[in-house]
Design a protein around this motif. Structure first.
Motif, mmCIF file in Angstrom:
data_model
loop_
_atom_site.group_PDB
_atom_site.id
_atom_site.type_symbol
_atom_site.label_atom_id
_atom_site.label_comp_id
_atom_site.label_asym_id
_atom_site.label_seq_id
_atom_site.Cartn_x
_atom_site.Cartn_y
_atom_site.Cartn_z
ATOM 1 N N ARG A 90 -1.814 35.125 4.758
ATOM 2 C CA ARG A 90 -1.357 34.022 6.255
ATOM 3 C C ARG A 90 -2.487 33.815 6.769
ATOM 4 O O ARG A 90 -3.285 34.153 7.709
ATOM 5 C CB ARG A 90 -0.445 35.367 6.668
ATOM 6 N N LEU A 91 -2.441 32.748 7.092
ATOM 7 C CA LEU A 91 -3.803 31.475 7.372
ATOM 8 C C LEU A 91 -3.378 30.804 8.280
ATOM 9 O O LEU A 91 -2.025 30.285 9.029
ATOM 10 C CB LEU A 91 -4.545 30.563 6.369
ATOM 11 N N VAL A 92 -4.637 31.159 9.310
ATOM 12 C CA VAL A 92 -4.229 30.288 10.941
ATOM 13 C C VAL A 92 -5.407 29.458 10.909
ATOM 14 O O VAL A 92 -6.729 30.241 10.876
ATOM 15 C CB VAL A 92 -4.255 31.277 11.658
ATOM 16 N N ALA A 93 -5.422 28.182 11.748
ATOM 17 C CA ALA A 93 -6.195 27.493 11.971
ATOM 18 C C ALA A 93 -5.963 27.059 13.663
ATOM 19 O O ALA A 93 -4.699 26.893 14.024
ATOM 20 C CB ALA A 93 -6.549 26.975 10.943
ATOM 21 N N GLU A 94 -6.748 26.072 13.867
ATOM 22 C CA GLU A 94 -6.703 25.418 14.964
ATOM 23 C C GLU A 94 -5.465 24.197 14.815
ATOM 24 O O GLU A 94 -4.600 23.561 16.194
ATOM 25 C CB GLU A 94 -8.127 24.737 16.238
ATOM 26 N N ARG A 95 -6.668 23.120 13.857
ATOM 27 C CA ARG A 95 -5.565 22.342 12.901
ATOM 28 C C ARG A 95 -5.362 22.128 11.804
ATOM 29 O O ARG A 95 -6.043 23.502 11.079
ATOM 30 C CB ARG A 95 -6.629 21.292 13.924
ATOM 31 N N LEU A 96 -4.566 21.080 11.454
ATOM 32 C CA LEU A 96 -3.706 21.126 10.266
ATOM 33 C C LEU A 96 -4.453 19.757 9.424
ATOM 34 O O LEU A 96 -3.831 19.001 10.317
ATOM 35 C CB LEU A 96 -1.907 22.169 10.000
ATOM 36 N N LEU A 97 -4.602 19.349 8.925
ATOM 37 C CA LEU A 97 -4.739 18.639 7.994
ATOM 38 C C LEU A 97 -3.808 17.878 6.613
ATOM 39 O O LEU A 97 -4.345 19.310 5.904
ATOM 40 C CB LEU A 97 -6.753 17.904 7.701
ATOM 41 N N GLY A 99 0.656 -1.382 0.029
ATOM 42 C CA GLY A 99 -0.048 0.147 -0.183
ATOM 43 C C GLY A 99 0.663 0.593 -0.137
ATOM 44 O O GLY A 99 1.914 1.504 -0.582
ATOM 45 N N THR A 100 0.075 2.588 0.049
ATOM 46 C CA THR A 100 0.771 3.441 0.372
ATOM 47 C C THR A 100 0.329 4.125 1.834
ATOM 48 O O THR A 100 -0.334 4.307 2.508
ATOM 49 C CB THR A 100 0.351 4.387 -0.945
ATOM 50 N N ARG A 101 1.500 5.295 1.845
ATOM 51 C CA ARG A 101 1.078 6.211 2.964
ATOM 52 C C ARG A 101 0.742 7.515 2.610
ATOM 53 O O ARG A 101 1.278 8.054 1.867
ATOM 54 C CB ARG A 101 2.615 5.761 4.562
ATOM 55 N N PRO A 102 -0.142 8.171 3.792
ATOM 56 C CA PRO A 102 0.144 9.363 3.843
ATOM 57 C C PRO A 102 0.900 10.198 3.302
ATOM 58 O O PRO A 102 1.872 10.147 3.547
ATOM 59 C CB PRO A 102 -0.308 10.692 4.525
ATOM 60 N N ALA A 103 1.697 11.131 2.458
ATOM 61 C CA ALA A 103 2.808 12.031 1.624
ATOM 62 C C ALA A 103 2.275 13.052 2.483
ATOM 63 O O ALA A 103 1.267 14.260 2.071
ATOM 64 C CB ALA A 103 2.923 12.041 0.444
ATOM 65 N N ALA A 104 3.430 14.013 2.625
ATOM 66 C CA ALA A 104 3.723 15.207 3.729
ATOM 67 C C ALA A 104 4.411 16.245 2.269
ATOM 68 O O ALA A 104 5.207 15.444 2.365
ATOM 69 C CB ALA A 104 3.889 15.901 4.876
ATOM 70 N N PRO A 105 3.926 17.169 1.820
ATOM 71 C CA PRO A 105 5.041 18.499 1.407
ATOM 72 C C PRO A 105 6.257 18.679 2.218
ATOM 73 O O PRO A 105 5.868 19.152 3.242
ATOM 74 C CB PRO A 105 4.057 19.424 0.413
ATOM 75 N N PRO A 106 7.017 19.239 1.229
ATOM 76 C CA PRO A 106 8.800 19.801 2.241
ATOM 77 C C PRO A 106 8.433 21.606 2.638
ATOM 78 O O PRO A 106 9.560 21.655 2.323
ATOM 79 C CB PRO A 106 9.644 19.188 0.961
ATOM 80 N N VAL A 107 7.296 21.593 3.497
ATOM 81 C CA VAL A 107 7.047 22.679 3.549
ATOM 82 C C VAL A 107 7.991 22.885 5.117
ATOM 83 O O VAL A 107 7.797 21.853 5.856
ATOM 84 C CB VAL A 107 5.655 23.620 3.770
ATOM 85 N N SER A 115 5.911 28.355 4.697
ATOM 86 C CA SER A 115 6.405 28.005 6.160
ATOM 87 C C SER A 115 5.825 27.620 6.865
ATOM 88 O O SER A 115 3.646 28.212 6.742
ATOM 89 C CB SER A 115 7.155 28.647 6.552
ATOM 90 N N VAL A 116 5.052 26.782 7.578
ATOM 91 C CA VAL A 116 4.422 26.185 8.737
ATOM 92 C C VAL A 116 4.684 26.342 9.972
ATOM 93 O O VAL A 116 6.043 25.509 10.160
ATOM 94 C CB VAL A 116 3.493 25.045 8.637
ATOM 95 N N GLY A 117 4.054 26.804 10.972
ATOM 96 C CA GLY A 117 4.569 27.137 12.519
ATOM 97 C C GLY A 117 3.181 26.342 13.268
ATOM 98 O O GLY A 117 1.857 26.860 12.771
ATOM 99 N N TYR A 118 3.665 26.223 14.687
ATOM 100 C CA TYR A 118 2.496 25.927 15.167
ATOM 101 C C TYR A 118 3.088 26.284 16.667
ATOM 102 O O TYR A 118 4.511 26.215 17.396
ATOM 103 C CB TYR A 118 2.690 24.121 15.583
ATOM 104 N N ASP A 119 2.235 27.041 17.368
ATOM 105 C CA ASP A 119 2.653 27.946 19.052
ATOM 106 C C ASP A 119 2.615 26.671 19.947
ATOM 107 O O ASP A 119 2.047 27.422 21.119
ATOM 108 C CB ASP A 119 2.442 29.532 18.461
ATOM 109 N N GLY A 120 1.379 25.732 20.019
ATOM 110 C CA GLY A 120 0.821 25.509 20.899
ATOM 111 C C GLY A 120 -0.792 24.767 20.598
ATOM 112 O O GLY A 120 -0.843 24.136 21.705
ATOM 113 N N GLU A 121 -0.444 25.997 20.073
ATOM 114 C CA GLU A 121 -2.344 26.531 20.069
ATOM 115 C C GLU A 121 -3.459 26.704 18.768
ATOM 116 O O GLU A 121 -4.089 25.943 18.606
ATOM 117 C CB GLU A 121 -3.188 27.805 20.743
ATOM 118 N N ARG A 122 -2.471 27.582 17.449
ATOM 119 C CA ARG A 122 -2.603 27.428 16.079
ATOM 120 C C ARG A 122 -1.543 27.355 15.286
ATOM 121 O O ARG A 122 -0.810 27.183 15.817
ATOM 122 C CB ARG A 122 -2.989 29.304 16.340
#
Length: 461
Positions: free
Chosen positions: A263-270, A151-159, A246-253
């Motif tokens: 510049r997009l902000v959300a509680e979770r990233l899928l 099978g395969t696994r989810p791929a994450a782009p090199p951001v 770029s992608v960042g996470y501060d512990g909450e967002r």
């Protein structure tokens, strides 16, 4: 150090997803000594994190969407969403992510199951490391067939920054007991749009970021235009042609920055940016497969090229990451392994469905693909509602049928609408059997049905 256990079964199947389980079970039914191996759950992605639970979520979202269509059509309605019943249904359908039933289903057919990580250590040798801390290894040397269905696994782009964050894949979202207040979806393909629309309807604010210029970039542009219109009307925020830097996470967002300035902000990233086969981890180089290969090369009987006695089925072959494709290839492989012959694999009429609302069903070549391979293309588009007036109207009946023809037959088709996946059935048969256009034009289509749009398109091609 514990010495490895050595075994010489008739067949070894690496990966017990839909394809692997089908092959292993049928070989066991034929009286073969078969060992099936998987480090995760028997049944694979589909029943636990893919097709089945995601469609429970989609169906629940569709119920919410349909309830919102009552005003103006059938009276008044008030919708108060609750994610908890969806969670219960998903847990019930997946047996709470327990595969005992699936393992028993295989072993009662006479197969042997090993849970662990499998790696090819030679052209006809597999080493399986147990999934516990025992350090136990089992070496398997199949005497008659080795089947690769890893099978395969989810791929994450090199951001930059992404790898260090607790981002979700479809697995974490499917297992979520509560929805976040906001969700940033990286990828405007089938998985991202299906799940994104479903959770948006349950009150989660969804933002979709797609690097390509349009949604569903591998499908017809008309499908992308339809979904863009419908999804944005429902409140999803969609950014196409948006390259993340770029992608960042501060512990909450989570914060995602795009090259053109968003510049997009959300509680979770899928992350739903495709899937990949991990051939290096499998040890495919022992078969002569290049280290940078994206899939295992197979012939029309699912035999791995240049590797006698080795077959491959499912996502790992690169022929389409669909359960129905995996099962189709499994049948071809089993017949070949057992010497039963029959038809070889063909891929000119592979169906695919994106289970958004409206659904997008497609088969064969798109117009662009057909032109790329030099076919003398003719196309036609018909509004889906044209053949069903009085049956549905207003929101929820948007859609179309697009036909792609060459040489007097259909080579591709798209059915987008409330029942796009169901309308696709007759189109798949037409493409598969290469039914002449004249024969299709003589068909009587029931009225009022969405299928009549096929007949309408045929008059224009």
């Amino acid at each position: 150090m514990v010495a490895p256990t050595v075994s010489t079964p008739d067949a070894v199947v690496i990966g017990m997803g839909p394809a692997g389980e089908e092959v292993a079970g049928r070989l066991a039914d034929a009286g073969w000594d078969v060992v099936g191996i998987d480090e995760r759950l028997v049944g694979g992605e589909c029943p636990y994190w893919g097709c089945i639970p995601s469609k429970i979520m989609v169906r629940a979202g569709n119920l919410v969407g349909e309830a919102h269509r009552v005003p103006g059509s059938a009276g008044i309605s008030r919708v108060q969403t609750d994610w908890r019943p969806v969670v219960r249904h998903v847990r019930g359908a997946t047996d709470d992510w327990d595969d005992k039933v699936a393992v028993d289903r295989f072993t009662t057919r006479g197969g042997r199951f090993l849970r662990g990580s499998a790696r090819l250590t030679g052209p006809n040798e597999v080493c399986v490391a147990a999934d516990d801390d025992s350090g136990r290894e089992t070496v398997l040397r199949p005497r008659r067939a080795l089947v690769l269905a890893a099978g395969t696994r989810p791929a994450a782009p090199p951001v930059p920054g992404l790898a260090g964050t607790p981002y979700w894949t479809n697995r974490e979202l499917v297992e979520a007991e509560r929805l976040p207040g906001s969700l940033l979806v990286l990828g405007g393909g089938a998985i991202g749009l299906e799940l994104g629309q479903a959770v948006q309807r349950f009150g989660c604010q969804v933002t979709v970021v797609e690097a390509q210029s349009r949604l569903l970039s591998r499908e017809e542009p008309e499908a992308a235009e339809l979904l863009m219109r419908v999804l944005t009307t429902e409140g999803l925020e969609i950014h196409t042609g948006a390259e993340l830097v770029s992608v960042g996470y501060d512990g909450e967002r989570f914060t995602a920055s795009c090259r053109r300035g968003e510049r997009l902000v959300a509680e979770r990233l899928l992350v739903s940016a495709g899937r990949r086969a991990d051939l290096e981890r499998l040890g495919a180089s022992t078969l002569g497969v290049p280290a940078d290969a994206r899939a295992l090369p197979v012939d029309e009987r699912m035999r791995v090229l240049g590797a006698p006695g080795v077959w491959a089925v499912g996502d790992i072959t690169g022929k389409g990451a669909f359960t129905h494709m995996a099962m189709y290839q499994a049948d071809v492989a089993v017949r070949g392994i057992l010497g039963r012959g029959g038809r070889a694999a063909e891929y000119h009429a592979v169906p695919r469905v994106t289970f958004t609302d409206p659904e997008v069903g497609a088969v064969g070549l798109t117009e662009a693909q057909a032109r790329t391979v030099g076919l003398p293309v003719r196309t036609a588009v018909a509004d889906l509602a044209a053949g069903s007036r009085g049956f549905v109207h207003g929101a929820g009946s948007d859609g179309f049928v697009k036909l792609v023809a060459a040489g007097g037959v259909l080579v591709g088709a798209t059915a987008a609408g409330p029942t796009g996946g169901e309308v696709l059935g007759l189109l798949t048969l037409a493409v598969q059997a290469r039914v002449p256009l004249e024969e299709l034009r003589s068909t009587v289509w029931a009225y009022p049905t969405f299928h009549r749009a096929v007949g309408e398109a045929l008059t224009r091609i």
